[in-house]
Design a protein around this motif. Structure first.
Motif, PDB file in Angstrom:
ATOM      1  N   MET A   1      14.895 -24.014  -0.663  1.00  0.00           N
ATOM      2  CA  MET A   1      13.776 -23.804   0.148  1.00  0.00           C
ATOM      3  C   MET A   1      12.423 -24.017  -0.577  1.00  0.00           C
ATOM      4  N   SER A   2      11.225 -24.591  -0.030  1.00  0.00           N
ATOM      5  CA  SER A   2      10.186 -24.840  -0.847  1.00  0.00           C
ATOM      6  C   SER A   2       9.575 -23.486  -0.975  1.00  0.00           C
ATOM      7  N   LYS A   3       8.438 -23.447  -1.727  1.00  0.00           N
ATOM      8  CA  LYS A   3       7.715 -22.197  -1.858  1.00  0.00           C
ATOM      9  C   LYS A   3       6.872 -22.061  -0.806  1.00  0.00           C
ATOM     10  N   GLN A   4       6.477 -23.265  -0.027  1.00  0.00           N
ATOM     11  CA  GLN A   4       5.578 -22.892   1.338  1.00  0.00           C
ATOM     12  C   GLN A   4       6.459 -22.453   2.290  1.00  0.00           C
ATOM     13  N   GLU A   5       7.772 -22.652   2.390  1.00  0.00           N
ATOM     14  CA  GLU A   5       8.536 -22.394   3.412  1.00  0.00           C
ATOM     15  C   GLU A   5       8.982 -20.675   2.918  1.00  0.00           C
ATOM     16  N   GLU A   6       8.928 -20.214   1.795  1.00  0.00           N
ATOM     17  CA  GLU A   6       9.226 -18.903   1.330  1.00  0.00           C
ATOM     18  C   GLU A   6       7.840 -17.986   1.504  1.00  0.00           C
ATOM     19  N   ALA A   7       6.804 -18.701   1.261  1.00  0.00           N
ATOM     20  CA  ALA A   7       5.562 -18.156   1.611  1.00  0.00           C
ATOM     21  C   ALA A   7       5.583 -17.813   3.219  1.00  0.00           C
ATOM     22  N   GLY A   8       6.009 -18.834   3.966  1.00  0.00           N
ATOM     23  CA  GLY A   8       5.856 -18.554   5.403  1.00  0.00           C
ATOM     24  C   GLY A   8       6.756 -17.132   5.947  1.00  0.00           C
ATOM     25  N   LEU A   9       7.720 -17.181   5.229  1.00  0.00           N
ATOM     26  CA  LEU A   9       8.810 -16.128   5.570  1.00  0.00           C
ATOM     27  C   LEU A   9       7.930 -14.773   4.948  1.00  0.00           C
ATOM     28  N   ILE A  10       7.482 -14.915   4.025  1.00  0.00           N
ATOM     29  CA  ILE A  10       6.688 -13.492   3.371  1.00  0.00           C
ATOM     30  C   ILE A  10       5.379 -13.047   4.747  1.00  0.00           C
TER      31      ILE A  10
END
Length: 148
Positions: A1-10
């Motif tokens: 998973m990309s950092k952008q997707e992780e950030a979206g989850l956060i």
């Protein structure tokens, strides 16, 4: 998973924490819920704030599952969150008894996250002491207010 997707989850997790009932539950958990025994925990579990207790604990256990399963990296998660440490700090001393009574998997995902967090157990212990000191200050302030 990309950092952008992780950030979206956060960010999604943050949105969920801002929901009105969840905000009330979190306030109750940190201001009023201070279990010292399994009886205290059970009274909360079956009392008027049962929903609040279950909401807070299940929310952070779910968030921990996202991290434990790789949807969000531990470092990024911990950089954006700290409340889960406080949630676990209130339960850790009673965890064995709670699991014996309510099931062996209670808070297991949250515990796993704490254990994979650098100095996780130390952070939990420090947080517990910090909360104890804050409760003492609040009690002292209430005493002063009542005396005046």
């Amino acid at each position: 998973m990309s950092k952008q997707e992780e950030a979206g989850l956060i960010l999604k997790l943050y949105e969920l924490r801002r929901e009105d009932t969840m905000r009330k539950a979190r306030n109750w958990y940190f201001q009023e819920f201070n279990p010292q025994s399994l009886t205290d925990f059970s009274n909360a579990m079956f009392g008027e704030h049962s929903g609040y207790l279950r909401m807070v604990v299940s929310y952070w256990d779910m968030a921990a599952a996202l991290v434990n399963n790789g949807a969000i990296g531990v470092e990024l998660f911990n950089d954006g969150n700290g409340e889960h440490i406080g949630v676990f700090a209130k339960l850790e001393p009673l965890l064995g008894e709670i699991r014996s009574t309510y099931g062996p998997h209670f808070c297991a995902k949250l515990e796993k996250l704490v254990d994979t967090t650098p100095d996780g157990r130390k952070r939990v212990a420090a947080n517990r002491e910090q909360m104890k000191a804050m409760r003492a200050r609040r009690a002292e302030q209430q005493t002063k207010t009542t005396q005046n």
